[in-house]
Design a protein around this motif. Sequence first.
Motif, PDB file in Angstrom:
ATOM      1  N   LEU A 164       0.810  -1.216   0.000  1.00  0.00           N
ATOM      2  CA  LEU A 164       0.000   0.000   0.000  1.00  0.00           C
ATOM      3  C   LEU A 164       0.851   1.276   0.000  1.00  0.00           C
ATOM      4  O   LEU A 164       0.302   2.375   0.014  1.00  0.00           O
ATOM      5  CB  LEU A 164      -0.928   0.019   1.224  1.00  0.00           C
ATOM      6  N   MET A 165       2.165   1.117   0.016  1.00  0.00           N
ATOM      7  CA  MET A 165       3.087   2.249   0.067  1.00  0.00           C
ATOM      8  C   MET A 165       4.107   2.142  -1.053  1.00  0.00           C
ATOM      9  O   MET A 165       4.334   1.046  -1.592  1.00  0.00           O
ATOM     10  CB  MET A 165       3.859   2.271   1.402  1.00  0.00           C
ATOM     11  N   ASN A 166       4.735   3.265  -1.367  1.00  0.00           N
ATOM     12  CA  ASN A 166       5.894   3.184  -2.255  1.00  0.00           C
ATOM     13  C   ASN A 166       7.108   2.775  -1.430  1.00  0.00           C
ATOM     14  O   ASN A 166       7.068   2.748  -0.188  1.00  0.00           O
ATOM     15  CB  ASN A 166       6.121   4.488  -3.024  1.00  0.00           C
ATOM     16  N   ASP A 167       8.198   2.451  -2.107  1.00  0.00           N
ATOM     17  CA  ASP A 167       9.382   1.931  -1.419  1.00  0.00           C
ATOM     18  C   ASP A 167       9.929   2.913  -0.382  1.00  0.00           C
ATOM     19  O   ASP A 167      10.322   2.510   0.722  1.00  0.00           O
ATOM     20  CB  ASP A 167      10.476   1.599  -2.442  1.00  0.00           C
ATOM     21  N   LYS A 168       9.939   4.184  -0.726  1.00  0.00           N
ATOM     22  CA  LYS A 168      10.489   5.194   0.183  1.00  0.00           C
ATOM     23  C   LYS A 168       9.664   5.287   1.457  1.00  0.00           C
ATOM     24  O   LYS A 168      10.210   5.345   2.573  1.00  0.00           O
ATOM     25  CB  LYS A 168      10.539   6.553  -0.519  1.00  0.00           C
ATOM     26  N   GLU A 169       8.356   5.286   1.309  1.00  0.00           N
ATOM     27  CA  GLU A 169       7.475   5.363   2.474  1.00  0.00           C
ATOM     28  C   GLU A 169       7.630   4.133   3.363  1.00  0.00           C
ATOM     29  O   GLU A 169       7.685   4.231   4.600  1.00  0.00           O
ATOM     30  CB  GLU A 169       6.024   5.489   2.017  1.00  0.00           C
ATOM     31  N   HIS A 170       7.705   2.960   2.733  1.00  0.00           N
ATOM     32  CA  HIS A 170       7.801   1.732   3.518  1.00  0.00           C
ATOM     33  C   HIS A 170       9.150   1.615   4.206  1.00  0.00           C
ATOM     34  O   HIS A 170       9.235   1.169   5.358  1.00  0.00           O
ATOM     35  CB  HIS A 170       7.548   0.510   2.637  1.00  0.00           C
ATOM     36  N   ASP A 171      10.213   2.026   3.530  1.00  0.00           N
ATOM     37  CA  ASP A 171      11.543   2.013   4.156  1.00  0.00           C
ATOM     38  C   ASP A 171      11.571   2.923   5.376  1.00  0.00           C
ATOM     39  O   ASP A 171      12.169   2.581   6.408  1.00  0.00           O
ATOM     40  CB  ASP A 171      12.602   2.448   3.150  1.00  0.00           C
ATOM     41  N   ALA A 172      10.918   4.082   5.264  1.00  0.00           N
ATOM     42  CA  ALA A 172      10.866   5.017   6.393  1.00  0.00           C
ATOM     43  C   ALA A 172      10.092   4.404   7.557  1.00  0.00           C
ATOM     44  O   ALA A 172      10.473   4.548   8.728  1.00  0.00           O
ATOM     45  CB  ALA A 172      10.229   6.336   5.955  1.00  0.00           C
ATOM     46  N   LEU A 173       8.999   3.710   7.234  1.00  0.00           N
ATOM     47  CA  LEU A 173       8.202   3.068   8.274  1.00  0.00           C
ATOM     48  C   LEU A 173       9.008   1.994   8.984  1.00  0.00           C
ATOM     49  O   LEU A 173       9.029   1.923  10.221  1.00  0.00           O
ATOM     50  CB  LEU A 173       6.943   2.456   7.653  1.00  0.00           C
ATOM     51  N   MET A 174       9.691   1.146   8.223  1.00  0.00           N
ATOM     52  CA  MET A 174      10.442   0.039   8.809  1.00  0.00           C
ATOM     53  C   MET A 174      11.703   0.489   9.534  1.00  0.00           C
ATOM     54  O   MET A 174      12.297  -0.278  10.290  1.00  0.00           O
ATOM     55  CB  MET A 174      10.799  -0.983   7.727  1.00  0.00           C
ATOM     56  N   SER A 175      12.115   1.718   9.318  1.00  0.00           N
ATOM     57  CA  SER A 175      13.308   2.239  10.009  1.00  0.00           C
ATOM     58  C   SER A 175      13.005   2.650  11.442  1.00  0.00           C
ATOM     59  O   SER A 175      13.916   2.927  12.223  1.00  0.00           O
ATOM     60  CB  SER A 175      13.873   3.442   9.239  1.00  0.00           C
ATOM     61  N   ILE A 176      11.722   2.696  11.804  1.00  0.00           N
ATOM     62  CA  ILE A 176      11.337   3.054  13.175  1.00  0.00           C
ATOM     63  C   ILE A 176      11.608   1.853  14.080  1.00  0.00           C
ATOM     64  O   ILE A 176      11.007   0.795  13.917  1.00  0.00           O
ATOM     65  CB  ILE A 176       9.845   3.447  13.237  1.00  0.00           C
ATOM     66  N   SER A 177      12.492   2.009  15.030  1.00  0.00           N
ATOM     67  CA  SER A 177      12.906   0.884  15.867  1.00  0.00           C
ATOM     68  C   SER A 177      12.034   0.700  17.097  1.00  0.00           C
ATOM     69  O   SER A 177      11.872  -0.422  17.591  1.00  0.00           O
ATOM     70  CB  SER A 177      14.375   1.057  16.293  1.00  0.00           C
ATOM     71  N   ASN A 178      11.462   1.794  17.602  1.00  0.00           N
ATOM     72  CA  ASN A 178      10.638   1.710  18.801  1.00  0.00           C
ATOM     73  C   ASN A 178       9.247   1.146  18.448  1.00  0.00           C
ATOM     74  O   ASN A 178       8.565   1.658  17.559  1.00  0.00           O
ATOM     75  CB  ASN A 178      10.497   3.103  19.434  1.00  0.00           C
ATOM     76  N   SER A 179       8.833   0.101  19.154  1.00  0.00           N
ATOM     77  CA  SER A 179       7.580  -0.584  18.828  1.00  0.00           C
ATOM     78  C   SER A 179       6.363   0.317  18.995  1.00  0.00           C
ATOM     79  O   SER A 179       5.443   0.306  18.165  1.00  0.00           O
ATOM     80  CB  SER A 179       7.422  -1.828  19.700  1.00  0.00           C
ATOM     81  N   ASP A 180       6.336   1.104  20.074  1.00  0.00           N
ATOM     82  CA  ASP A 180       5.195   1.994  20.302  1.00  0.00           C
ATOM     83  C   ASP A 180       5.105   3.055  19.221  1.00  0.00           C
ATOM     84  O   ASP A 180       4.013   3.363  18.722  1.00  0.00           O
ATOM     85  CB  ASP A 180       5.305   2.654  21.676  1.00  0.00           C
ATOM     86  N   SER A 181       6.248   3.616  18.840  1.00  0.00           N
ATOM     87  CA  SER A 181       6.260   4.634  17.787  1.00  0.00           C
ATOM     88  C   SER A 181       5.846   4.034  16.449  1.00  0.00           C
ATOM     89  O   SER A 181       5.127   4.659  15.662  1.00  0.00           O
ATOM     90  CB  SER A 181       7.653   5.251  17.670  1.00  0.00           C
ATOM     91  N   LEU A 182       6.284   2.812  16.201  1.00  0.00           N
ATOM     92  CA  LEU A 182       5.926   2.142  14.954  1.00  0.00           C
ATOM     93  C   LEU A 182       4.427   1.880  14.899  1.00  0.00           C
ATOM     94  O   LEU A 182       3.785   2.093  13.857  1.00  0.00           O
ATOM     95  CB  LEU A 182       6.710   0.834  14.832  1.00  0.00           C
ATOM     96  N   LYS A 183       3.852   1.428  16.010  1.00  0.00           N
ATOM     97  CA  LYS A 183       2.406   1.168  16.051  1.00  0.00           C
ATOM     98  C   LYS A 183       1.617   2.462  15.815  1.00  0.00           C
ATOM     99  O   LYS A 183       0.613   2.462  15.068  1.00  0.00           O
ATOM    100  CB  LYS A 183       2.044   0.563  17.403  1.00  0.00           C
ATOM    101  N   LYS A 184       2.048   3.557  16.404  1.00  0.00           N
ATOM    102  CA  LYS A 184       1.367   4.838  16.211  1.00  0.00           C
ATOM    103  C   LYS A 184       1.437   5.279  14.750  1.00  0.00           C
ATOM    104  O   LYS A 184       0.479   5.818  14.210  1.00  0.00           O
ATOM    105  CB  LYS A 184       1.970   5.904  17.120  1.00  0.00           C
ATOM    106  N   GLU A 185       2.575   5.038  14.120  1.00  0.00           N
ATOM    107  CA  GLU A 185       2.737   5.426  12.723  1.00  0.00           C
ATOM    108  C   GLU A 185       1.855   4.571  11.808  1.00  0.00           C
ATOM    109  O   GLU A 185       1.314   5.071  10.817  1.00  0.00           O
ATOM    110  CB  GLU A 185       4.205   5.291  12.315  1.00  0.00           C
ATOM    111  N   ILE A 186       1.692   3.309  12.156  1.00  0.00           N
ATOM    112  CA  ILE A 186       0.789   2.432  11.386  1.00  0.00           C
ATOM    113  C   ILE A 186      -0.651   2.942  11.496  1.00  0.00           C
ATOM    114  O   ILE A 186      -1.368   3.043  10.499  1.00  0.00           O
ATOM    115  CB  ILE A 186       0.888   0.980  11.892  1.00  0.00           C
ATOM    116  N   ASP A 187      -1.070   3.263  12.724  1.00  0.00           N
ATOM    117  CA  ASP A 187      -2.423   3.794  12.930  1.00  0.00           C
ATOM    118  C   ASP A 187      -2.613   5.101  12.178  1.00  0.00           C
ATOM    119  O   ASP A 187      -3.679   5.351  11.588  1.00  0.00           O
ATOM    120  CB  ASP A 187      -2.686   4.001  14.424  1.00  0.00           C
TER     121      ASP A 187
END
Length: 425
Positions: A334-357
């Motif tokens: 659902l994302m382009n490569d740049k957006e997904h790479d930025a998402l997966m670069s988030i190491s903190n689980s809580d921050s990653l979950k917030k970004e997914i939401d």
Amino acid sequence: MIKIRPQNFNINLILIFVLVFLASCARQSNPDIGRGSTYQFVEGYPELRFSTVGFINEQGIPTLNITASIVYGSLIYKEVDSEQQANIGIEIRIVDMSESKENRSPVETKQYSYTFSQDDTNIINSQDSFDFQEQIEVSPGSYKIYFTVTDQHSGKTIARTATSSIPDPNNNELALTEIRMLGKDMDASSPEWIPINTYDVTSAIDSLRFIFQVTNNKSEEPLSISSELVRFRSDSSIARPMHFNNYSPSSITYKGVDYSEETIIQERQRQLLQEGSVLIEFRFAKQPRGNYRFRVQSDKEETQLFKARDFGVKSKNYPALKTARELARPLAYLMNDKEHDALMSISNSDSLKKEIDRFWLKNIGNQNKAVNVLKMYYERVEAANKQFSSFKEGWKTDTGMIYILFGPPWQVEKSETNAMGLHLQ
């Protein structure tokens, strides 16, 4: 805590074509290389994973070790005394394959019933499983085992089969039994060795254990048994977009798994001096995600023994998705490569979950609708894992991508012949 009480351009048309092709293509396999069972997921039916391994027990009697995992969330629950309750019936039939086809009949039939009670209504979403284990004594020989589970509330029945051979401990020939594979999750409340019935191993497993037997070693010279755990080079990429050109036949994305390119993780050797049936086990530490083979062979060329067990290490909760990182990976569609790479670069689980939401709410706008779409999307990802899992996660396959983006087909038809018109046995 679950209480157990035992008792005595229509994309749908494209997907249909792909499913029929996959279901009908015959796969040549080496009977000496075990892979465990597939999920064989059927929506609305009990989820069953089942395997059988033949051994000689401590009393020298041939025994079928039958193990199965039944997913709690796949059962139908009814409220009884303020608890959610499910009931299942299990039937095991064992058929001697050495008999002529017309004379084959069950040499053993066993039936069991179980009741599962849980005070948490969320049990219907649980991917935890009830682990069934039984040992049944038989004569030496080759057997086909039929394992059937019936949900007593829905009346729906699911059946699986497996074959197993047990050597005769009284003859003078060398023989090697099938390999039994177990795993242990040290983070569990009560860590214990659990049989691994499928090809897939979750990365939550901390230790791996392989057990097999060498029978009737009556040679005057010691028999050397060597074992190796090897990792194969394999593709782990997600499905390519539909507009991509075909991969080169020489690329790993085309091959999937390159069995000619392996890395030996560990190798060991055991000298056998005693006669009779010798039980051997090897243990290995947790392995990173990838595709592996544990293989065993003897050093005698004239009576070479060989057995192997293939497996693939996947994500922590596979085929389910629970952690933020597991939820983030399938958003690549659902994302382009740049957006997904930025998402997966988030190491903190809580921050990653917030970004997914935030991603879901931003693209859908309405919070209630976003929750519904999010739920549907991840249900499809999980279903793709169960239906198309192979050397890589089901959601990463081409069929998995189509299923996730366009939903299940209206109809699935299975053929008894493969693409070349050959009858499937």
